[in-house]
Design a protein around this motif. Structure first.
Motif, PDB file in Angstrom:
ATOM      1  N   LEU A 132       4.474 -13.977  -2.077  1.00  0.00           N
ATOM      2  CA  LEU A 132       3.224 -13.843  -1.889  1.00  0.00           C
ATOM      3  C   LEU A 132       2.953 -12.808  -0.756  1.00  0.00           C
ATOM      4  N   ALA A 133       4.075 -12.550   0.281  1.00  0.00           N
ATOM      5  CA  ALA A 133       3.878 -11.332   0.919  1.00  0.00           C
ATOM      6  C   ALA A 133       4.046 -10.064   0.391  1.00  0.00           C
ATOM      7  N   GLU A 134       5.007 -10.049  -0.777  1.00  0.00           N
ATOM      8  CA  GLU A 134       5.272  -8.821  -1.341  1.00  0.00           C
ATOM      9  C   GLU A 134       3.959  -8.596  -2.260  1.00  0.00           C
ATOM     10  N   GLU A 135       3.543  -9.500  -3.053  1.00  0.00           N
ATOM     11  CA  GLU A 135       2.154  -9.375  -3.851  1.00  0.00           C
ATOM     12  C   GLU A 135       1.081  -8.725  -2.938  1.00  0.00           C
ATOM     13  N   LYS A 136       0.897  -9.420  -1.849  1.00  0.00           N
ATOM     14  CA  LYS A 136      -0.180  -8.885  -0.864  1.00  0.00           C
ATOM     15  C   LYS A 136       0.115  -7.575  -0.438  1.00  0.00           C
ATOM     16  N   GLN A 137       1.626  -7.124  -0.091  1.00  0.00           N
ATOM     17  CA  GLN A 137       1.776  -5.826   0.229  1.00  0.00           C
ATOM     18  C   GLN A 137       1.512  -4.863  -0.991  1.00  0.00           C
ATOM     19  N   ARG A 138       1.863  -5.356  -2.033  1.00  0.00           N
ATOM     20  CA  ARG A 138       1.771  -4.214  -3.270  1.00  0.00           C
ATOM     21  C   ARG A 138       0.320  -4.242  -3.614  1.00  0.00           C
ATOM     22  N   LYS A 139      -0.571  -5.334  -3.411  1.00  0.00           N
ATOM     23  CA  LYS A 139      -2.021  -5.130  -3.634  1.00  0.00           C
ATOM     24  C   LYS A 139      -2.655  -4.148  -2.534  1.00  0.00           C
ATOM     25  N   GLU A 140      -2.117  -4.288  -1.394  1.00  0.00           N
ATOM     26  CA  GLU A 140      -2.572  -3.717  -0.276  1.00  0.00           C
ATOM     27  C   GLU A 140      -2.154  -1.993  -0.338  1.00  0.00           C
ATOM     28  N   ASP A 141      -0.935  -2.030  -0.962  1.00  0.00           N
ATOM     29  CA  ASP A 141      -0.471  -0.683  -1.275  1.00  0.00           C
ATOM     30  C   ASP A 141      -1.164  -0.053  -2.197  1.00  0.00           C
ATOM     31  N   GLU A 142      -1.505  -0.862  -3.267  1.00  0.00           N
ATOM     32  CA  GLU A 142      -2.215  -0.336  -4.456  1.00  0.00           C
ATOM     33  C   GLU A 142      -3.815   0.116  -3.986  1.00  0.00           C
ATOM     34  N   GLU A 143      -4.353  -0.694  -3.170  1.00  0.00           N
ATOM     35  CA  GLU A 143      -5.498  -0.704  -2.644  1.00  0.00           C
ATOM     36  C   GLU A 143      -5.718   0.678  -1.758  1.00  0.00           C
ATOM     37  N   LYS A 144      -4.670   0.852  -0.861  1.00  0.00           N
ATOM     38  CA  LYS A 144      -4.521   1.970  -0.140  1.00  0.00           C
ATOM     39  C   LYS A 144      -4.254   3.312  -0.862  1.00  0.00           C
ATOM     40  N   GLN A 145      -3.596   3.090  -2.096  1.00  0.00           N
ATOM     41  CA  GLN A 145      -3.295   4.240  -2.869  1.00  0.00           C
ATOM     42  C   GLN A 145      -4.650   4.606  -3.715  1.00  0.00           C
ATOM     43  N   LYS A 146      -5.461   3.570  -3.857  1.00  0.00           N
ATOM     44  CA  LYS A 146      -6.713   3.693  -4.658  1.00  0.00           C
ATOM     45  C   LYS A 146      -7.733   4.292  -3.696  1.00  0.00           C
ATOM     46  N   GLN A 147      -7.826   3.946  -2.630  1.00  0.00           N
ATOM     47  CA  GLN A 147      -8.408   4.502  -1.458  1.00  0.00           C
ATOM     48  C   GLN A 147      -8.173   6.028  -1.181  1.00  0.00           C
ATOM     49  N   VAL A 148      -6.737   6.274  -1.184  1.00  0.00           N
ATOM     50  CA  VAL A 148      -6.219   7.557  -1.182  1.00  0.00           C
ATOM     51  C   VAL A 148      -6.681   8.642  -2.062  1.00  0.00           C
ATOM     52  N   GLU A 149      -6.273   7.719  -3.309  1.00  0.00           N
ATOM     53  CA  GLU A 149      -6.729   8.589  -4.462  1.00  0.00           C
ATOM     54  C   GLU A 149      -8.405   8.858  -4.487  1.00  0.00           C
ATOM     55  N   ALA A 150      -9.021   8.040  -4.259  1.00  0.00           N
ATOM     56  CA  ALA A 150     -10.514   8.157  -4.168  1.00  0.00           C
ATOM     57  C   ALA A 150     -10.966   9.146  -3.111  1.00  0.00           C
ATOM     58  N   GLN A 151     -10.014   9.046  -2.174  1.00  0.00           N
ATOM     59  CA  GLN A 151     -10.672  10.117  -0.847  1.00  0.00           C
ATOM     60  C   GLN A 151     -10.260  11.426  -1.510  1.00  0.00           C
ATOM     61  N   GLN A 152      -8.881  11.259  -1.953  1.00  0.00           N
ATOM     62  CA  GLN A 152      -8.410  12.874  -2.469  1.00  0.00           C
ATOM     63  C   GLN A 152      -9.569  13.322  -3.666  1.00  0.00           C
ATOM     64  N   LYS A 153      -9.871  12.566  -4.582  1.00  0.00           N
ATOM     65  CA  LYS A 153     -10.968  12.772  -5.566  1.00  0.00           C
ATOM     66  C   LYS A 153     -12.154  13.130  -4.990  1.00  0.00           C
ATOM     67  N   GLU A 154     -12.542  12.625  -3.793  1.00  0.00           N
ATOM     68  CA  GLU A 154     -13.858  12.703  -3.040  1.00  0.00           C
ATOM     69  C   GLU A 154     -13.757  14.057  -2.681  1.00  0.00           C
ATOM     70  N   ASN A 155     -12.705  14.432  -1.879  1.00  0.00           N
ATOM     71  CA  ASN A 155     -12.368  15.676  -1.315  1.00  0.00           C
ATOM     72  C   ASN A 155     -12.290  16.727  -2.069  1.00  0.00           C
ATOM     73  N   GLU A 156     -11.866  16.610  -3.261  1.00  0.00           N
ATOM     74  CA  GLU A 156     -11.933  17.439  -4.335  1.00  0.00           C
ATOM     75  C   GLU A 156     -13.186  17.888  -4.947  1.00  0.00           C
ATOM     76  N   GLN A 157     -13.723  16.630  -4.976  1.00  0.00           N
ATOM     77  CA  GLN A 157     -15.284  16.945  -5.569  1.00  0.00           C
ATOM     78  C   GLN A 157     -15.903  17.695  -4.576  1.00  0.00           C
ATOM     79  N   ALA A 158     -15.888  17.100  -3.168  1.00  0.00           N
ATOM     80  CA  ALA A 158     -16.461  17.935  -2.144  1.00  0.00           C
ATOM     81  C   ALA A 158     -16.317  19.351  -2.141  1.00  0.00           C
ATOM     82  N   GLN A 159     -15.164  19.562  -2.131  1.00  0.00           N
ATOM     83  CA  GLN A 159     -14.300  20.948  -1.935  1.00  0.00           C
ATOM     84  C   GLN A 159     -15.158  21.878  -3.304  1.00  0.00           C
ATOM     85  N   GLN A 160     -15.154  21.139  -4.334  1.00  0.00           N
ATOM     86  CA  GLN A 160     -15.500  21.757  -5.645  1.00  0.00           C
ATOM     87  C   GLN A 160     -17.171  22.076  -5.433  1.00  0.00           C
TER      88      GLN A 160
END
Length: 210
Positions: A132-160
């Motif tokens: 459960l902890a590993e799944e939670k961590q994996r989900k958190e990592d995925e969520e974090k990665q999504k947030q990073v990707e979303a932020q990166q995409k948002e930054n790219e869009q803002a930069q564009q």
């Protein structure tokens, strides 16, 4: 009767002395016979008494032997019963000890199985919690990665967008100035250029204009 007496009678002569002698002899003979008979009776009685004594003694001996045999038999029976009782008691004790040993072994086996079951359950619970902890961590990592990707995409869009704005927006610069302006002010030879071009030249925004 003696021969002398018979001789006198045969010749018809009566002799008082001889008759007296004959009576005395007769008495003696009678006494002798009586004495002999009494001795025989006494001997017979003694023999009978001796026989009775022997029989009594034999009977007593037989009774004694019988009593001894009975006592021996009784003693042997008592010893036999005692031995049987001891063997029975020993057997019961052995069975009791065997039963106690089996119960102890069974209890130890049950405790062992219980302990193994508890350890298995605990291990399963730990593995479950870890999973459960590993799944939670994996989900958190995925969520974090999504947030990073979303932020990166948002930054790219803002930069564009910023780049597009920079290309579209026009600013004022001077040949020797280090700033770009939204409108001409102060002394200087201002010329109009794109914001992108001004940034490319390393110019910074004017603190008065921005």
């Amino acid at each position: 009767m003696s021969a002398g007496v018979i001789a006198l009678v045969g010749v018809g002569i009566t002799a008082p002395e001889e008759v007296e002698i004959s009576s005395t002899e007769k008495t003696i003979e009678t006494t002798k016979m009586s004495t002999q008979s009494s001795s025989e009776i006494q001997a017979s009685e003694e023999k009978r008494q001796e026989k009775l004594a022997e029989e009594k003694k034999q009977k007593e001996e037989e009774e004694k032997q019988k009593k001894l045999a009975e006592e021996k038999k009784q003693k042997e029976e008592e010893e036999k019963q005692k031995k049987l009782a001891e063997e029975k008691k020993q057997k019961e004790e052995e069975e009791k000890q065997k039963k106690l040993a089996e119960e102890k072994k069974q209890k130890e086996e049950e405790e062992k199985q219980k302990k193994l079951a508890e350890e298995k359950k605990q291990k399963e619970e730990e593995e479950k919690q870890q999973k459960l902890a590993e799944e939670k961590q994996r989900k958190e990592d995925e969520e974090k990665q999504k947030q990073v990707e979303a932020q990166q995409k948002e930054n790219e869009q803002a930069q564009q967008v910023q780049q597009e704005d920079d290309v579209a927006e026009m600013v004022y610069v001077t040949p020797t100035g280090e700033k770009y302006h939204t409108h001409p002010h102060g002394n200087g030879d201002f010329s109009q250029t794109t914001l992108e071009n001004a940034k490319t030249r390393g110019l910074e925004p004017c603190k008065v204009c921005y």
